[in-house]
Every structure is written in structure tokens, then in C-alpha cells.
Design an enzyme around this catalytic site. Structure first.
Site, PDB file in Angstrom:
ATOM      1  N   ARG A  41       0.856  -1.179   0.000  1.00 25.88           N
ATOM      2  CA  ARG A  41       0.000   0.000   0.000  1.00 25.88           C
ATOM      3  C   ARG A  41       0.893   1.229   0.000  1.00 25.88           C
ATOM      4  O   ARG A  41       1.917   1.274   0.691  1.00 25.88           O
ATOM      5  CB  ARG A  41      -0.914   0.029   1.231  1.00 25.88           C
ATOM      6  N   GLU A  62      -3.379   7.615  -5.049  1.00 26.71           N
ATOM      7  CA  GLU A  62      -3.483   7.038  -6.395  1.00 26.71           C
ATOM      8  C   GLU A  62      -4.534   7.744  -7.255  1.00 26.71           C
ATOM      9  O   GLU A  62      -4.694   7.398  -8.423  1.00 26.71           O
ATOM     10  CB  GLU A  62      -3.759   5.539  -6.279  1.00 26.71           C
ATOM     11  N   HIS A  83      -0.972  -0.010  -9.601  1.00 28.84           N
ATOM     12  CA  HIS A  83      -1.561  -0.914  -8.602  1.00 28.84           C
ATOM     13  C   HIS A  83      -2.091  -2.187  -9.271  1.00 28.84           C
ATOM     14  O   HIS A  83      -3.245  -2.573  -9.077  1.00 28.84           O
ATOM     15  CB  HIS A  83      -2.695  -0.200  -7.849  1.00 28.84           C
TER      16      HIS A  83
END
Length: 318
Positions: A231, A260, A287
Site C-alpha cells: 500500500r 493514487e 496498482h
């Protein structure tokens, strides 16, 4: 039959898998986050399946007092208030087993790409630039790789490193973390003294916010290659930039960022992101470490197994 609400997209295999465990499903990925509370209140749901559309909070749980479990279609549970779940007597199920292999493979791919300058070399050749010596890379074999977080993802990465002749060290602050033949469990201090590569595989939580920060990076005896497929918030992005500038970080591969949503970056986040985008020794990806066609389906299989086991255990106790 137990009734379950699904509010995010799942692989089409969900239908047959959930039928096999006698689960009646209202499949509503069309719902917006704002519409989920009313949808929960409209039926006597025992289960809720989510990805990242909604935050599962005490307020959300109050809309469905009969809820017995929340199943997260994926590994991360940072959008779920586990204390609120426990207080409400709701069980949390997630599926890290479903995408651990995808993450392990991707982390290895990132590391090899960093060491051998693959993205940079590719871009140069596309521009008619042929530089062999400038792209002379390093071999992974023989390096000491440090893994922080030795759960499903960390172990999957370690498994893939075993054939390269690496020394793999792992640190996990969970005292129940079991050793295996793929890595040696060590203290964080020993990992900092020996590692040449650092790979992050810890979940996000408030205590893990900026777990890897400037002080920690400066504590490594060797300049390191840095990977983050966990993360974004567990890594201080500004500290990474300073490490790259000083040479303490030799290169970084970041599949996750602190923010993000790239159109909502703060001025400070924009500054670090601009640096990372231009840095030749940095690899960025959106991601996708755990996001493959295979993991998309496998997550359903894991969830169905866990929901089925939960329902059978509940039936035995009732």
C-alpha cells in the site's frame, strides 16, 4: 438459504461458486457508494461482499443489524473498520490467497526490471538510442533480499526468489509469524544491516503509516533497491525521493502510491510524483501487482470457500 449483497464487480464465476454453497446473492455492482446503505437496509442480508467501493464503518453496519459477515474480494482491508466489525459481532473474511501468486510474480518482475534497466533500455531503443554499456545491469543471484511483512504476499515473493540463489531475510512484527525454508526470520535491525534489496508486503493500518520513512531508509548499511507492491501509505514517498537523490536508494519500483487519485494530488504529493515520473531509476505501475485474469477468478474461489466454511460453522453452532 443465506442472503448476500455484492456491491462490486466480481469475476463471472461468482454465480456458480455461490450457488454451490447455497448462497442467495443480490448482485448489485451498479450501486454507488452513497446507495449502498439504503440497499443494505432493504433486505435481511447476512453477508456483504465488497472490493473498495465503500468504507465499512459502524455507520454502514447500523443499516443492517442482521449482518453476520463482510467478505473483501481481495487482500487489503484498509477500507474496513475492523474494530467496528468486532463491536457489531460481524466476521471479516478476505482473500489474500487469491492474488498472492500474482503479487509474488509481479514483485520479481519489478526487481529484475530494476536491476537490468529494462524499462529505460526499451524506451531508448524506441528512440533509436543504442547504449549497451550505459545499461549494463546487475544480477539478482547472490544478493540479500529483505522482505518486510511475511504473510501471503511476502512468502509468495520469497518462493520465487529461491531459484535465484539469493539470501532472503524476512521481518514481521507478528509474533505468531512462522518460519519456513524460503526465508530466515530476522529482526528489523539485522535486516537493515544486511539487505541490498527491500520489498514491502505489509498491510496499511494507522500504526503502519509511513512505516518505512527517512530514518529507516538511512538505517540501511547498504544502498538499497526498493520495491512496494503493498500500500502506498506504508512508504513515505518524499523520503524515497530524498533517498534517490542521495544514492541511499539505488532504484525504486512502486506499484502503489500514497495518493493514487492522480487528479487530487496535494502540492507536496505533486512535487514528489513529478520527480518519480522523470527519474530513470524508477518504475511506476498502476496498482496491478495482484491484478491478473487468474487472480480475478481465484479470489472468487477463495471467498466462496471461506463464506461456505463460515456458514457451515454457524449452522453447527445454532
Amino acid at each position: 438459504m443465506s442472503l448476500c449483497l455484492v456491491v462490486d464487480d466480481l469475476h463471472p464465476s461468482w454465480q456458480s461458486l455461490f450457488q454451490e454453497i447455497n448462497l442467495t446473492t443480490h448482485y448489485r455492482p451498479d450501486l454507488t457508494a452513497a446507495e449502498v446503505p439504503a440497499a443494505l437496509a432493504a433486505h435481511a442480508y447476512e453477508g456483504l461482499v465488497v472490493r473498495s467501493k465503500v468504507r465499512v464503518t459502524a455507520e454502514l453496519l447500523a443499516h443492517c443489524p442482521g449482518l453476520r459477515y463482510v467478505a473483501r474480494a481481495g487482500a487489503g482491508v484498509d477500507n474496513i473498520d475492523e474494530a467496528a466489525m468486532q463491536a457489531a459481532g460481524v466476521t471479516l473474511l478476505n482473500a489474500p490467497e487469491g492474488n498472492r501468486d500474482a503479487v509474488g510474480e509481479f514483485a520479481l518482475g519489478l526487481l529484475l526490471s530494476l536491476l537490468r534497466n529494462i524499462p529505460r533500455a526499451d524506451q531508448e531503443v524506441r528512440q533509436n538510442i543504442w547504449q549497451r554499456e550505459a545499461n549494463r545491469g546487475e544480477e539478482l543471484g547472490g544478493k540479500v533480499v529483505g522482505i518486510i511483512g511475511y504473510g501471503n504476499m511476502g512468502r509468495a515473493f520469497a518462493q520465487r526468489l529461491t531459484s535465484f540463489g539469493c539470501t532472503v531475510l524476512a521481518y514481521d512484527n507478528d509474533p505468531t509469524c512462522a518460519p519456513d525454508h524460503q526465508a530466515t526470520l530476522v529482526t528489523l535491525s539485522e535486516l537493515q544491516q544486511r539487505a541490498e534489496v527491500l520489498s514491502l508486503h505489509i498491510p496499511y493500518s494507522v500504526p503502519n503509516h509511513h512505516f518505512v520513512n527517512e530514518a529507516m531508509l538511512l538505517g540501511f548499511r547498504n544502498p538499497i533497491w526498493l520495491l512496494n507492491t503493498a500500500r502506498g501509505e506504508v512508504l513515505d514517498q518524499a523520503a524515497v525521493v530524498r533517498g534517490l537523490q542521495s544514492g541511499q536508494v539505488r532504484g525504486a519500483a512502486l506499484d502503489v502510491l500514497e495518493n493514487e487519485k492522480l487528479n487530487t494530488l496535494t502540492p507536496a504529493q505533486q512535487t514528489t510524483f513529478d520527480f518519480l515520473k522523470k527519474a530513470p531509476q524508477v518504475i511506476l505501475s498502476p496498482h496491478i501487482g495482484g491484478w491478473t485474469h487468474q487472480s480475478y477468478q481465484r479470489i472468487n474461489e477463495v471467498l466462496a470457500q471461506k463464506i461456505g466454511a463460515f456458514l457451515r460453522a454457524s449452522a453447527r453452532l445454532s
